[in-house]
Design a protein around this motif. Structure first.
Motif, PDB file in Angstrom:
ATOM      1  N   LEU A   1     -13.975  -0.472 -13.929  1.00 21.35           N
ATOM      2  CA  LEU A   1     -14.435  -1.498 -15.031  1.00 21.35           C
ATOM      3  C   LEU A   1     -14.869  -2.922 -14.269  1.00 21.35           C
ATOM      4  CD1 LEU A   1     -11.501  -0.893 -17.348  1.00 21.35           C
ATOM      5  CD2 LEU A   1     -13.920  -0.210 -17.908  1.00 21.35           C
ATOM      6  N   GLY A   2     -15.050  -2.823 -12.804  1.00 22.63           N
ATOM      7  CA  GLY A   2     -15.448  -4.044 -12.170  1.00 22.63           C
ATOM      8  C   GLY A   2     -14.424  -5.000 -11.890  1.00 22.63           C
ATOM      9  N   HIS A   3     -13.235  -4.596 -11.665  1.00 21.22           N
ATOM     10  CA  HIS A   3     -12.173  -5.897 -11.563  1.00 21.22           C
ATOM     11  C   HIS A   3     -11.766  -5.470 -10.063  1.00 21.22           C
ATOM     12  CE1 HIS A   3     -11.460  -7.413 -15.495  1.00 21.22           C
ATOM     13  NE2 HIS A   3     -11.670  -6.204 -15.875  1.00 21.22           N
ATOM     14  N   ALA A   4     -11.408  -6.651  -9.395  1.00 25.75           N
ATOM     15  CA  ALA A   4     -10.777  -6.551  -8.154  1.00 25.75           C
ATOM     16  C   ALA A   4      -9.101  -6.595  -8.458  1.00 25.75           C
ATOM     17  CB  ALA A   4     -11.075  -7.963  -7.183  1.00 25.75           C
ATOM     18  N   VAL A   5      -8.555  -5.608  -7.959  1.00 25.18           N
ATOM     19  CA  VAL A   5      -7.193  -5.343  -8.167  1.00 25.18           C
ATOM     20  C   VAL A   5      -6.085  -5.387  -7.199  1.00 25.18           C
ATOM     21  CG1 VAL A   5      -5.530  -3.496  -9.061  1.00 25.18           C
ATOM     22  CG2 VAL A   5      -8.065  -3.513  -9.752  1.00 25.18           C
ATOM     23  N   ALA A   6      -5.202  -6.421  -7.373  1.00 24.16           N
ATOM     24  CA  ALA A   6      -3.966  -6.444  -6.328  1.00 24.16           C
ATOM     25  C   ALA A   6      -2.883  -5.659  -7.214  1.00 24.16           C
ATOM     26  CB  ALA A   6      -3.480  -7.959  -6.291  1.00 24.16           C
ATOM     27  N   MET A   7      -2.121  -4.841  -6.011  1.00 24.63           N
ATOM     28  CA  MET A   7      -1.254  -4.033  -6.482  1.00 24.63           C
ATOM     29  C   MET A   7      -0.028  -4.149  -5.881  1.00 24.63           C
ATOM     30  SD  MET A   7      -0.175  -1.114  -7.843  1.00 24.63           S
ATOM     31  CE  MET A   7      -1.274   0.120  -8.518  1.00 24.63           C
ATOM     32  N   THR A   8       0.996  -4.234  -6.181  1.00 28.41           N
ATOM     33  CA  THR A   8       2.311  -4.384  -5.338  1.00 28.41           C
ATOM     34  C   THR A   8       2.959  -2.945  -5.422  1.00 28.41           C
ATOM     35  OG1 THR A   8       4.079  -4.692  -7.036  1.00 28.41           O
ATOM     36  CG2 THR A   8       2.856  -6.432  -6.316  1.00 28.41           C
ATOM     37  N   GLY A   9       3.730  -2.735  -4.149  1.00 25.67           N
ATOM     38  CA  GLY A   9       4.201  -1.093  -3.968  1.00 25.67           C
ATOM     39  C   GLY A   9       5.425  -1.482  -2.791  1.00 25.67           C
ATOM     40  N   ASP A  10       6.383  -0.709  -2.981  1.00 25.39           N
ATOM     41  CA  ASP A  10       7.499  -0.702  -1.992  1.00 25.39           C
ATOM     42  C   ASP A  10       7.739   0.687  -1.517  1.00 25.39           C
ATOM     43  OD1 ASP A  10       8.569  -0.025  -4.168  1.00 25.39           O
ATOM     44  OD2 ASP A  10       9.863  -1.627  -4.468  1.00 25.39           O
ATOM     45  N   GLY A  11       7.483   1.761  -2.214  1.00 22.29           N
ATOM     46  CA  GLY A  11       7.854   3.017  -1.719  1.00 22.29           C
ATOM     47  C   GLY A  11       7.153   3.787  -0.779  1.00 22.29           C
ATOM     48  N   VAL A  12       7.618   4.982  -0.185  1.00 19.37           N
ATOM     49  CA  VAL A  12       6.979   5.536   0.679  1.00 19.37           C
ATOM     50  C   VAL A  12       5.789   6.105   0.264  1.00 19.37           C
ATOM     51  CG1 VAL A  12       8.251   7.778   0.524  1.00 19.37           C
ATOM     52  CG2 VAL A  12       7.066   7.514   2.528  1.00 19.37           C
ATOM     53  N   ASN A  13       5.759   6.386  -1.042  1.00 16.76           N
ATOM     54  CA  ASN A  13       4.540   7.206  -1.545  1.00 16.76           C
ATOM     55  C   ASN A  13       3.340   6.130  -2.389  1.00 16.76           C
ATOM     56  OD1 ASN A  13       5.660   9.608  -0.961  1.00 16.76           O
ATOM     57  ND2 ASN A  13       6.947   9.670  -2.946  1.00 16.76           N
ATOM     58  N   ASP A  14       3.697   5.079  -2.049  1.00 16.92           N
ATOM     59  CA  ASP A  14       2.865   3.946  -2.567  1.00 16.92           C
ATOM     60  C   ASP A  14       1.671   3.731  -1.856  1.00 16.92           C
ATOM     61  OD1 ASP A  14       4.206   3.274  -4.865  1.00 16.92           O
ATOM     62  OD2 ASP A  14       5.483   1.916  -4.228  1.00 16.92           O
ATOM     63  N   ALA A  15       1.909   4.092  -0.497  1.00 20.45           N
ATOM     64  CA  ALA A  15       0.729   3.896   0.574  1.00 20.45           C
ATOM     65  C   ALA A  15      -0.911   3.997   0.200  1.00 20.45           C
ATOM     66  CB  ALA A  15       1.175   4.349   1.876  1.00 20.45           C
ATOM     67  N   PRO A  16      -0.916   5.194  -0.554  1.00 23.57           N
ATOM     68  CA  PRO A  16      -2.200   5.437  -1.043  1.00 23.57           C
ATOM     69  C   PRO A  16      -2.660   4.261  -1.845  1.00 23.57           C
ATOM     70  CG  PRO A  16      -0.853   7.493  -1.025  1.00 23.57           C
ATOM     71  CD  PRO A  16      -0.133   6.238  -0.802  1.00 23.57           C
TER      72      PRO A  16
ATOM     73  N   ILE B   1      -6.979  -8.762 -11.665  1.00 27.63           N
ATOM     74  CA  ILE B   1      -5.945  -7.780 -12.257  1.00 27.63           C
ATOM     75  C   ILE B   1      -4.788  -7.896 -11.231  1.00 27.63           C
ATOM     76  CG2 ILE B   1      -5.120  -5.657 -13.105  1.00 27.63           C
ATOM     77  CD1 ILE B   1      -7.161  -7.021 -14.960  1.00 27.63           C
ATOM     78  N   ILE B   2      -3.693  -8.275 -11.524  1.00 29.14           N
ATOM     79  CA  ILE B   2      -2.556  -7.759 -10.669  1.00 29.14           C
ATOM     80  C   ILE B   2      -1.466  -6.812 -11.190  1.00 29.14           C
ATOM     81  CG2 ILE B   2      -0.593  -8.899  -9.539  1.00 29.14           C
ATOM     82  CD1 ILE B   2      -1.404 -11.752  -9.773  1.00 29.14           C
ATOM     83  N   CYS B   3      -1.234  -5.790 -10.647  1.00 27.15           N
ATOM     84  CA  CYS B   3      -0.291  -4.711 -11.140  1.00 27.15           C
ATOM     85  C   CYS B   3       0.956  -4.972 -10.338  1.00 27.15           C
ATOM     86  CB  CYS B   3      -1.012  -3.309 -10.591  1.00 27.15           C
ATOM     87  SG  CYS B   3      -2.708  -3.011 -11.528  1.00 27.15           S
TER      88      CYS B   3
ATOM     89  N   LEU C   1      -1.721   1.455  -2.265  1.00 27.38           N
ATOM     90  CA  LEU C   1      -1.732   0.051  -1.667  1.00 27.38           C
ATOM     91  C   LEU C   1      -3.000  -0.015  -0.863  1.00 27.38           C
ATOM     92  CD1 LEU C   1       1.671  -0.711  -0.309  1.00 27.38           C
ATOM     93  CD2 LEU C   1       0.536  -1.685  -2.129  1.00 27.38           C
ATOM     94  N   LYS C   2      -3.515   1.316  -0.429  1.00 34.67           N
ATOM     95  CA  LYS C   2      -4.533   1.246   0.229  1.00 34.67           C
ATOM     96  C   LYS C   2      -6.053   1.268  -0.542  1.00 34.67           C
ATOM     97  CE  LYS C   2      -3.346   3.121   4.787  1.00 34.67           C
ATOM     98  NZ  LYS C   2      -3.062   4.257   5.407  1.00 34.67           N
ATOM     99  N   GLN C   3      -5.833   1.803  -1.813  1.00 31.30           N
ATOM    100  CA  GLN C   3      -7.147   1.868  -2.757  1.00 31.30           C
ATOM    101  C   GLN C   3      -7.147   0.528  -3.241  1.00 31.30           C
ATOM    102  OE1 GLN C   3      -8.996   4.635  -3.994  1.00 31.30           O
ATOM    103  NE2 GLN C   3     -10.027   2.927  -5.180  1.00 31.30           N
ATOM    104  N   ALA C   4      -6.056  -0.341  -3.547  1.00 38.00           N
ATOM    105  CA  ALA C   4      -6.190  -1.594  -4.168  1.00 38.00           C
ATOM    106  C   ALA C   4      -7.166  -2.665  -3.246  1.00 38.00           C
ATOM    107  CB  ALA C   4      -4.716  -2.060  -4.369  1.00 38.00           C
ATOM    108  N   ASP C   5      -7.672  -3.597  -3.710  1.00 38.16           N
ATOM    109  CA  ASP C   5      -8.459  -4.348  -3.232  1.00 38.16           C
ATOM    110  C   ASP C   5      -7.336  -5.296  -2.243  1.00 38.16           C
ATOM    111  OD1 ASP C   5     -11.596  -4.437  -4.483  1.00 38.16           O
ATOM    112  OD2 ASP C   5      -9.795  -3.929  -6.011  1.00 38.16           O
ATOM    113  N   ILE C   6      -6.361  -5.542  -2.928  1.00 41.42           N
ATOM    114  CA  ILE C   6      -5.344  -6.305  -2.018  1.00 41.42           C
ATOM    115  C   ILE C   6      -4.125  -5.434  -2.301  1.00 41.42           C
ATOM    116  CG2 ILE C   6      -4.179  -8.530  -1.658  1.00 41.42           C
ATOM    117  CD1 ILE C   6      -7.000  -8.904  -1.600  1.00 41.42           C
ATOM    118  N   GLY C   7      -3.829  -4.802  -1.152  1.00 40.36           N
ATOM    119  CA  GLY C   7      -2.274  -4.025  -1.198  1.00 40.36           C
ATOM    120  C   GLY C   7      -1.380  -5.072  -0.803  1.00 40.36           C
TER     121      GLY C   7
END
Ligand code: ATP
Length: 870
Positions: free
Chosen positions: A601-616, A322-324, A618-624
């Motif tokens: 649901l058993g997926h490995a998630v890549a998540m993009t983020g740019d803001g100051v509040n995105d840090a958590p 999954i890529i968010c 990005l850390k939670q995602a398998d690939i931030g």
């Protein structure tokens, strides 16, 4: 230590001899000489000699050294010499690999090193944070890490998270007021900012007072631990596997030792036999190969705009399903241009305003004032949304700086993506006005009036419905919409609770076209079993229109708004997540719940983020994944990968590289393990049927440590195959040694062992020495040739045979080394090899090719069968 918080801004500036234009270049050098660089002392990295010495700290090397000593004791000095040379060569190769890998990781780190904005020579420039000096004027804004300690000289609602320094997680407000006190702790110095903390809100300018080790954080951590990359899961798994294997082999070797002793063989032979087995089995090169392949892989990825910050991300990318992704700037170009304007109850094209009309004039002026972007002939600085507004003004001959000069900004509330609003305060034609721009929904929530052709009046439900309708119409065209409003204000300082009772004046809609490559990248993801989900702060209609255009959303999936997630339980969220392709008006807190749901649901998630509040999130995602251009320093720090071009297609390329690197490492592992298995099986067979040892330890050392390493690396750097993105992602829970993998290793090892022992038996007809030589030669050569089998799952084709020149270089190098050992007299003695006849060489050659022929045949049959199934 000097204190600056109890001095006025002017006093501090005078003391440091800085004006509002910042330092000049010469002063920068002077300040650096006087106060030092902005670096914390690092723990010294180990010298090459230390690295070399550490290579000997290995169980196998100890066994070998004991064997070397035993050989010397028995007068077999050649053996001692060979073992010593091989051990030294191995340690040297290990050292070079270690230093190279370290070098490329450091180069990667440098690529993602933090940056700071400073004013020097009157201009704003971005410099590496390390280059900031005392006296620099640093500009800080939401999401920035503070790179040095400084006295604040300008503050616009500045708030700082100082938890890194004080442990206090609530953000503190900062201003410029002089504090009349002394000996305050950093937590109480609210006109100072400190290195290592980060800005959670607002903007500010500070003059740097301390750098490097003299900063508050520098005093606590005088030595900065060199951020050591933890082992990746694959490295850890392989290391664990290697240890287990070593333990098992030592037990088997001990049993064989006992068996041969019982058979009454001389103790030295028995010992050497067991050492051979141990040497044959232990995959010495394994972990250094993985390190080097990862290092080379990350270098390739950096060239393709994906900078890996955490090594585990390389393998993790291969299992992403999954890529968010953010929309603005990642899926779209982030090049905005105004297309439509709504004012006086009418829609106008961007160049059709009549600025003689009061409403049109005021709307245009407000769009220049409530705006931080600056454009010059050579560059455009600022948020693309705001740049589009400045460009709109230019269409009518307006210069944003002149407008801002005439109506100076008295106070401001910076834009933040939670509020989705920005406000500024100005004196305009004898009135003090607060101008607020932002998302229409946010403005309408706070609006009580509307200013249109009928004048200023209370806003009615019909007006609201009409505006919503216009908003939807524009959104359906994929346009991004900003609403403008204002109100009279009496005061000097704006507060967040002042954004109310607004007077709505108009809408400006802009186009941010999708990137040309986005649609194809999304389609590639789909083929590769990866679902793309859009998570955006933008409006649901706009987001859906763009998502449909790019192929993220179709009739089977839906779009929802962030506020709906708020009212859902985690269980409810789990149920709807698979159906949703677009999340609009999302806040960073929603992102983390969406990631967790997919992970559950058993997926490995890549998540993009740019803001100051995105840090958590990005850390939670398998690939931030952080954005290199538009991302905040805080988001970059939390991410495991940074895109230097902010482009969605780069994520897809990185996934393809991640899959390829993982596959290559596994192929390398397969190559090494199957070769080792062949050695073990041959020695086991010989000891069970009571034959002489088929190899001397030096032979196995020669193969394992020298000739095998070259193909292993060559396989590891095989370039990505297009077909990789037609396969499903790897299951994140899949262990590295699956049953089919183990069976394949075992069968291939058995095949090589069989031809080796056949050669041994043929050699025995001449003499034991010839038999040993032929077994050694077949084992070595067939393993070199086996390198070609391990390059890919499928069979070799005319095309792929020559597509990796490194495997050929590896093969030829190994082959030459073997030829030298077999034929050059000085080596023949050392390596205990006998002279072979032409016929015997022919047998060696033919037998060495048998595994290749058999394995390629099986691959061909399997591939034809698979095709028939499809
Ligand atoms: P993404 O999360 O995909 O990057 P985005 O950039 O559209 O999306 P935000 O930056 O959070 O998300 O913007 C959300 C909304 O805030 C926008 O739809 C717009 O209406 C409003 N907005 C964006 N930029 C500004 C700005 N500089 N000033 C005021 N309002 C803005």
């Amino acid at each position: 230590m000097k204190e600056y918080y109890n001095k006025s801004v002017d006093e501090v500036l005078q003391e440091l001899k800085v004006g509002e234009n910042g330092l000049a270049d010469l002063q920068v050098d002077n300040m650096r000489m006087q106060f030092g660089e902005n670096k914390l002392k690092e723990v010294k990295k180990p010298s090459p000699i230390m690295v070399f010495v550490s290579q000997f700290n290995d169980f196998l090397i100890w066994i070998l050294l004991v064997a070397a000593a035993m050989s010397a004791f028995l007068g077999k000095y050649e053996s001692t010499l060979v073992i010593a040379v091989v051990v030294i060569i191995n340690a040297s190769l290990g050292t070079v690999q270690h230093l190279k890998a370290e070098e490329s990781l450091q180069a990667l780190k440098a690529l993602s090193s933090p940056k700071s904005k400073v004013i020097r020579n009157g201009a704003t420039v971005v410099v590496a944070s390390e280059d900031v000096v005392v006296g620099d004027l640093i500009i800080v804004e939401t999401g920035d890490f503070v790179s040095a300690d400084g006295r604040i000289i300008k503050s616009f609602s500045l708030k700082v998270d100082e938890s890194a320094l004080t442990g206090e997680s609530v953000s503190v407000e900062k201003d410029t007021v002089t504090i009349n006190a002394s000996k305050l702790s950093p937590g109480d110095q609210c006109n100072m900012i400190f290195s290592g903390t980060h800005i959670t809100y607002g903007r500010g300018v500070a003059v740097v007072t301390c750098v490097g080790g003299n900063t508050e954080i520098g005093k606590i951590a005088t030595l900065l631990e060199r951020a050591k990359d933890k082992e990746t899961p694959l490295q850890k798994n392989l290391d664990d596997f290697g240890k287990k294997l070593a333990a098992i082999i030592i037990v088997i070797a001990a049993l064989i030792f006992a068996l041969n002793l019982y058979r009454g063989k001389p103790i030295i032979d028995v010992f050497m036999f067991s050492v051979s087995l141990a040497v044959a089995a232990i995959p010495e090169a394994l972990s250094s190969i993985v390190t080097i392949v990862l290092a080379i892989g990350t270098r390739r990825m950096a060239k393709e705009n994906a900078i890996i910050r955490k090594l585990y991300a390389v393998e993790g990318l291969g299992s992403v399903s999954i890529i968010c992704s953010d929309k603005t700037g990642t899926l779209t170009q982030n090049k905005m241009s105004v297309k439509q304007i709504y004012t006086r109850s009418q829609l106008f094209k961007e160049d059709n305003l009549d600025i003689k009309q009061e409403h049109d004039f005021r709307l245009l002026m407000m769009s220049m004032l409530c705006n931080d972007a600056i454009t010059t002939e050579s560059q455009e600085l600022g948020d693309p949304t705001e740049i589009a507004l400045v460009n709109l003004g230019e269409l009518y001959g307006w210069d944003e700086l002149r407008v801002r000069e005439n109506y100076r900004r008295i106070s401001e509330l910076p834009f933040d993506s939670n509020r989705k609003l920005m406000s500024t305060l100005h004196d305009i034609h004898e009135k003090r006005l607060m101008v607020t721009k932002g998302a229409l929904d946010a403005i309408l929530q706070r609006a009580q009036f509307i200013d249109d052709e009928r004048g200023i009046r209370a806003i009615t439900p019909e007006d609201r419905a009409n505006l919503e309708r216009i908003n939807t119409e524009l959104g359906q065209k994929g346009l991004r919409i900003l609403a403008f409003s204002y109100k009279e204000f009496n005061g000097e300082q704006l507060g967040l609770d002042d954004e109310n009772k607004l007077v709505f004046i108009g809408l400006i809609a802009m186009m941010d076209p999708p990137r040309a490559e986005s649609a194809e990248a999304v389609a590639n993801c789909y083929r590769a079993g990866i679902r793309t989900v859009m998570i955006t702060g933008d409006h649901i209609i706009t987001a859906s229109a763009i998502a449909k255009e790019i192929g993220i959303m179709d009739n089977t999936t839906e779009a929802i708004e962030g506020y709906k997630i708020e009212s859902m339980t985690d269980k409810e969220l789990l149920d709807i997540v698979p159906k949703v392709s677009v999340y609009a008006r999302v806040s960073p807190e929603h992102k983390i719940r969406i990631v967790r749901a997919w992970q559950e649901l058993g997926h490995a998630v890549a998540m993009t983020g740019d803001g100051v509040n995105d840090a958590p999130a990005l850390k939670q995602a398998d690939i931030g994944i952080a954005m290199g251009i538009t991302g905040t320093e805080v988001s970059k720090d939390a991410a495991s990968m940074i895109l230097t071009d902010d482009n969605f297609a780069t994520i897809v390329k990185a996934i393809s590289n991640g899959r390829s690197i993982y596959g290559n490492i596994m192929n390398s592992v397969k190559f090494l393990l199957s070769g080792n298995t062949a050695g073990i099986l041959a020695v086991l067979y010989a000891s069970i049927v009571n034959l002489p040892a088929p190899f001397a330890p030096v032979h196995l050392l020669f193969i394992n440590l020298l000739t095998d390493s070259f193909p292993a690396i060559a396989i590891g750097i095989e370039s990505p195959k297009a077909s990789l993105m037609n396969e499903k992602p790897r299951d994140i829970k899949e262990s590295i040694l699956t049953r089919p993998f183990a069976i394949e290793v075992l069968l291939q090892g058995l095949l090589i062992a069989t031809v080796t022992m056949m050669a041994f038996h043929i050699g025995m007809q001449a003499s034991e020495a010839v038999a040993v030589t032929m077994a050694f030669a077949v084992l070595c050569l067939s393993r070199l040739i086996h390198g070609f089998n391990c390059r890919s799952k499928g069979p070799l084709t005319a095309e792929t045979l020559f597509s990796n020149r490194y495997i050929w270089i590896a093969f030829i190098t190994g082959f030459l080394l073997l030829t030298i050992v077999l034929t050059w007299d000085p080596f023949k003695g050392i390596f205990e090899v006998a002279k072979l006849t032409g016929q015997q060489y022919l047998v060696v050659l033919i037998f060495s090719f048998i595994p290749l022929v058999c394995i390629q045949l099986v691959k061909r049959i399997r591939s034809a069968y698979n095709k028939a199934l499809v």
